[in-house]
Every structure is written in structure tokens, then in C-alpha cells.
Scaffold this motif. Structure first.
Motif, PDB file in Angstrom:
ATOM      1  N   GLN A   1     -79.349  49.300  -2.154  1.00  0.00           N
ATOM      2  CA  GLN A   1     -79.310  49.092  -0.684  1.00  0.00           C
ATOM      3  C   GLN A   1     -78.347  48.139  -0.392  1.00  0.00           C
ATOM      4  O   GLN A   1     -77.864  48.239   0.700  1.00  0.00           O
ATOM      5  N   SER A   2     -77.982  47.047  -1.299  1.00  0.00           N
ATOM      6  CA  SER A   2     -77.137  45.880  -0.929  1.00  0.00           C
ATOM      7  C   SER A   2     -75.795  46.616  -0.655  1.00  0.00           C
ATOM      8  O   SER A   2     -74.884  46.349   0.141  1.00  0.00           O
ATOM      9  N   ALA A   3     -75.447  47.526  -1.520  1.00  0.00           N
ATOM     10  CA  ALA A   3     -74.056  48.279  -1.584  1.00  0.00           C
ATOM     11  C   ALA A   3     -73.783  49.091  -0.282  1.00  0.00           C
ATOM     12  O   ALA A   3     -72.983  49.164   0.494  1.00  0.00           O
ATOM     13  N   MET A   4     -75.016  49.607   0.104  1.00  0.00           N
ATOM     14  CA  MET A   4     -75.175  50.402   1.211  1.00  0.00           C
ATOM     15  C   MET A   4     -74.925  49.871   2.630  1.00  0.00           C
ATOM     16  O   MET A   4     -74.136  49.901   3.483  1.00  0.00           O
ATOM     17  N   TRP A   5     -75.429  48.635   2.618  1.00  0.00           N
ATOM     18  CA  TRP A   5     -75.427  47.440   3.839  1.00  0.00           C
ATOM     19  C   TRP A   5     -74.151  47.105   3.812  1.00  0.00           C
ATOM     20  O   TRP A   5     -73.473  46.900   5.021  1.00  0.00           O
ATOM     21  N   LEU A   6     -73.557  46.711   2.829  1.00  0.00           N
ATOM     22  CA  LEU A   6     -72.031  46.263   2.880  1.00  0.00           C
ATOM     23  C   LEU A   6     -71.153  47.239   3.266  1.00  0.00           C
ATOM     24  O   LEU A   6     -70.177  46.884   4.115  1.00  0.00           O
ATOM     25  N   SER A   7     -71.263  48.272   2.845  1.00  0.00           N
ATOM     26  CA  SER A   7     -70.526  49.373   3.174  1.00  0.00           C
ATOM     27  C   SER A   7     -70.383  49.800   4.677  1.00  0.00           C
ATOM     28  O   SER A   7     -69.465  49.777   5.350  1.00  0.00           O
ATOM     29  N   MET A   8     -71.677  49.775   5.141  1.00  0.00           N
ATOM     30  CA  MET A   8     -71.814  49.910   6.709  1.00  0.00           C
ATOM     31  C   MET A   8     -71.108  48.666   7.543  1.00  0.00           C
ATOM     32  O   MET A   8     -70.284  49.134   8.519  1.00  0.00           O
ATOM     33  N   VAL A   9     -71.409  47.440   7.108  1.00  0.00           N
ATOM     34  CA  VAL A   9     -70.645  46.389   7.847  1.00  0.00           C
ATOM     35  C   VAL A   9     -69.226  46.537   7.762  1.00  0.00           C
ATOM     36  O   VAL A   9     -68.514  46.260   8.643  1.00  0.00           O
ATOM     37  N   LEU A  10     -68.563  46.887   6.413  1.00  0.00           N
ATOM     38  CA  LEU A  10     -67.032  46.807   6.461  1.00  0.00           C
ATOM     39  C   LEU A  10     -66.498  48.203   7.065  1.00  0.00           C
ATOM     40  O   LEU A  10     -65.438  48.275   7.421  1.00  0.00           O
ATOM     41  N   TYR A  11     -67.323  49.246   7.002  1.00  0.00           N
ATOM     42  CA  TYR A  11     -66.766  50.484   7.769  1.00  0.00           C
ATOM     43  C   TYR A  11     -66.559  50.271   9.237  1.00  0.00           C
ATOM     44  O   TYR A  11     -65.800  51.027   9.890  1.00  0.00           O
ATOM     45  N   LEU A  12     -67.369  49.490   9.993  1.00  0.00           N
ATOM     46  CA  LEU A  12     -67.273  49.232  11.442  1.00  0.00           C
ATOM     47  C   LEU A  12     -65.727  48.816  11.948  1.00  0.00           C
ATOM     48  O   LEU A  12     -65.319  49.471  12.645  1.00  0.00           O
ATOM     49  N   PRO A  13     -65.402  47.649  11.328  1.00  0.00           N
ATOM     50  CA  PRO A  13     -63.990  47.369  11.720  1.00  0.00           C
ATOM     51  C   PRO A  13     -63.096  48.412  11.172  1.00  0.00           C
ATOM     52  O   PRO A  13     -62.166  48.610  11.996  1.00  0.00           O
ATOM     53  N   LEU A  14     -63.218  49.164  10.168  1.00  0.00           N
ATOM     54  CA  LEU A  14     -62.434  50.059   9.738  1.00  0.00           C
ATOM     55  C   LEU A  14     -62.208  51.457  10.793  1.00  0.00           C
ATOM     56  O   LEU A  14     -61.408  51.908  11.339  1.00  0.00           O
ATOM     57  N   SER A  15     -63.580  51.651  11.267  1.00  0.00           N
ATOM     58  CA  SER A  15     -63.604  52.485  12.224  1.00  0.00           C
ATOM     59  C   SER A  15     -63.100  52.435  13.609  1.00  0.00           C
ATOM     60  O   SER A  15     -62.435  53.268  14.268  1.00  0.00           O
ATOM     61  N   LEU A  16     -62.978  51.123  14.136  1.00  0.00           N
ATOM     62  CA  LEU A  16     -62.578  50.720  15.282  1.00  0.00           C
ATOM     63  C   LEU A  16     -61.195  50.470  15.389  1.00  0.00           C
ATOM     64  O   LEU A  16     -60.496  50.801  16.022  1.00  0.00           O
ATOM     65  N   LEU A  17     -60.582  50.362  13.992  1.00  0.00           N
ATOM     66  CA  LEU A  17     -59.018  50.141  13.733  1.00  0.00           C
ATOM     67  C   LEU A  17     -58.632  51.859  13.992  1.00  0.00           C
ATOM     68  O   LEU A  17     -57.530  51.929  14.518  1.00  0.00           O
TER      69      LEU A  17
END
Length: 283
Positions: free
Chosen positions: A144-160
Motif C-alpha cells: 500500500q505504501s508503494a502504491m501511494w508513493l507511485s500515485m504521488v510521483l506519477y502526478l507530476p510525471l503525467s503533468l510533464l
């Protein structure tokens, strides 16, 4: 190239335009979306490099849906030829799209790599289809921690990468600059994108509710099973295709139309704003 700051209500206009445009050419746009997903899925089967190559294709696939949606909004029938649009607009744009794809693959794999530090790579294996998602795995705190970290990190990646394919294709912006302008446009239009995201969340929830009710009715009639599964998959694909249809309108309203000479510009063009679209301006 000039950035437009649009009112927050424009986000809901983007949702409506995506749905409206999809239903102008529903079969064509749904088929094109399915074909892009199928090609990427088949690419992952290539030994060793398949998953990375599939990730590199995502910006080109996004561009293909943007061009298809632009054609549909202009009353034209999008053909499967749009799937190759990134590969037939000149060598420079082709190189830029390949660089953009490579940067996306590196960024995504970096997100998965960082998440693996928390759970040993279990979330990455499940997300990439290399392992099944069981109840025990889903309830693991590390997962679950890995999932939430991925979601947080993927947000700026998707905006880029949100506007980057369109900036490379229609404006001829180099890949790194396209990433910078993309995230700046998303941040400066935060209100519109927040409304846009909430609008699509509502569409997906409503669609899921409708599918659940239909599945319940089929179960009551003794027709559950494969029919219900087919409806769920079909509805998910249709809503995803509508979402990707709307992306081109977020790009169109965030930037001035390209001023590249006709001899150098791509043969397609982003859709022109309709009369009922809110004009760019301060929030």
C-alpha cells in the motif's frame, strides 16, 4: 507560443466537449483507442525490451488520439492512419517524439523503481502485469505504501507529458522544452484541471453505477457471467476513449494556435474553439 490562462469552469467544458466529440464518431474513436491499447499490449510481449518499448509508445498513442479527436470535432472521419501520425510529419518531429517517448519510459520506470524500495517491487510487478493481485498482497502495508508513493510521483510525471506530444507535433517545440511548457500550463490552469479531473471522476462513477445496475438486471434474468463481463470491459473502454478524446481540448485552450509556416507544419490541426467555449481569461 503564448500560454492561455482559462477560467476554472473551462474544465467542465473540456469534459463535455470530449463526450460530445466522442459521440460524433463513437465507433471510429473507440476502435482507434482499442487498437492503440492492443498494439501496446502486444509490444510488451517482446522479450526483454517489450515493456520499455510499450512505455515509449504512450506519447505517440496520446498524440494519435488527440489528432483523431481533432478530426472528429471538425466533422472528419478519423482513420487508422492517425496511429502513424507521429511517424509521418518529418524526421525532426519523429526524432523529437522518439526522445519524448524515451523520457517517458525513463520517468515511469524511475517511479516504479522508487516504489520498489518500499515493497521489494511487488507493486511494480502487479501494476505491470507480472504478478496477480491477491487479497494478501493488497492488504500488505508495504504494498500500500508503494502504491501511494507511485500515485504521488506519477502526478507530476503525467503533468510533464500532458501537453508535450501536442507541443512537439503542432508547435515544433523540442522535447525538454515541451515538458517544461506542459507542466507550467497545467499548474497555471490548476483550477480548470481540478474541475476537469473532478468532472471525469463523476463520469466514471456514474458509468460504473450504470454498469453495476445493468449487470444486476442481467443476473436477475439469468444472463450473468460472460455477458456482464463483456459489458463492463466495453463500458470501461468507451469511457477511457471519451477521456482521451477530451485531451486535445485541454491543449487547444491552453496555448495559442501554432504560427509555423504551412510548408513546415503538420497536415492536421487542433480543433478551433466553438462559440460556446469560455474564452481564455483570468480565473
Amino acid at each position: 507560443m503564448k500560454l492561455h490562462i482559462v477560467p476554472a469552469r473551462t474544465g467542465m467544458a473540456w469534459v463535455k466537449l470530449g463526450i460530445r466529440t466522442f459521440w460524433q464518431q463513437p465507433m471510429a474513436l473507440a476502435a482507434l483507442f482499442f487498437m492503440t491499447m492492443a498494439v501496446m499490449s502486444l509490444t510488451t510481449l517482446i522479450p526483454l525490451v517489450g515493456p520499455a518499448v510499450a512505455l515509449m509508445m504512450l506519447p505517440s498513442a496520446t498524440l494519435a488520439m488527440m489528432v483523431a479527436a481533432a478530426q472528429a470535432s471538425q466533422g472528419r472521419f478519423p482513420t487508422p492512419a492517425v496511429l502513424l501520425v507521429a511517424f509521418r510529419t518529418g524526421q525532426q518531429r519523429l526524432r523529437d517524439m522518439l526522445v519524448l517517448g524515451a523520457l517517458y519510459a525513463v520517468g515511469f520506470l524511475a517511479v516504479m523503481g522508487l516504489s520498489a524500495l518500499l515493497d521489494g517491487g511487488q507493486f511494480a510487478k502487479v501494476y505491470l502485469g507480472g504478478a496477480p493481485l491477491t487479497k494478501e498482497v493488497a492488504e500488505d502495508p508495504a504494498f500500500q505504501s508503494a502504491m501511494w508513493l507511485s500515485m504521488v510521483l506519477y502526478l507530476p510525471l503525467s503533468l510533464l507529458f500532458w501537453h508535450a506530444p501536442g507541443l512537439v507535433h503542432w508547435h515544433g517545440v523540442p522535447p525538454v522544452k515541451a515538458l517544461f511548457f506542459s507542466i507550467v500550463a497545467c499548474v497555471r490552469n490548476f483550477g480548470a484541471f481540478l474541475v476537469y479531473g473532478l468532472g471525469w471522476l463523476g463520469v466514471f462513477l456514474l458509468g460504473g453505477l450504470v454498469v453495476t445496475l445493468v449487470s444486476a438486471l442481467l443476473a436477475g434474468a439469468g444472463l450473468a457471467g460472460s455477458a456482464a463481463g463483456g459489458i463492463m470491459v466495453g463500458a470501461a473502454l468507451m469511457m477511457a476513449a471519451m477521456f482521451f478524446t477530451s485531451v486535445v481540448f485541454t491543449f487547444r485552450d491552453s496555448f495559442e494556435p501554432p504560427s509555423t509556416p504551412a510548408s513546415e507544419a503538420p497536415h492536421d490541426a487542433p480543433p478551433a474553439p466553438p462559440s460556446d467555449t469560455p474564452a481564455p481569461g483570468p480565473n
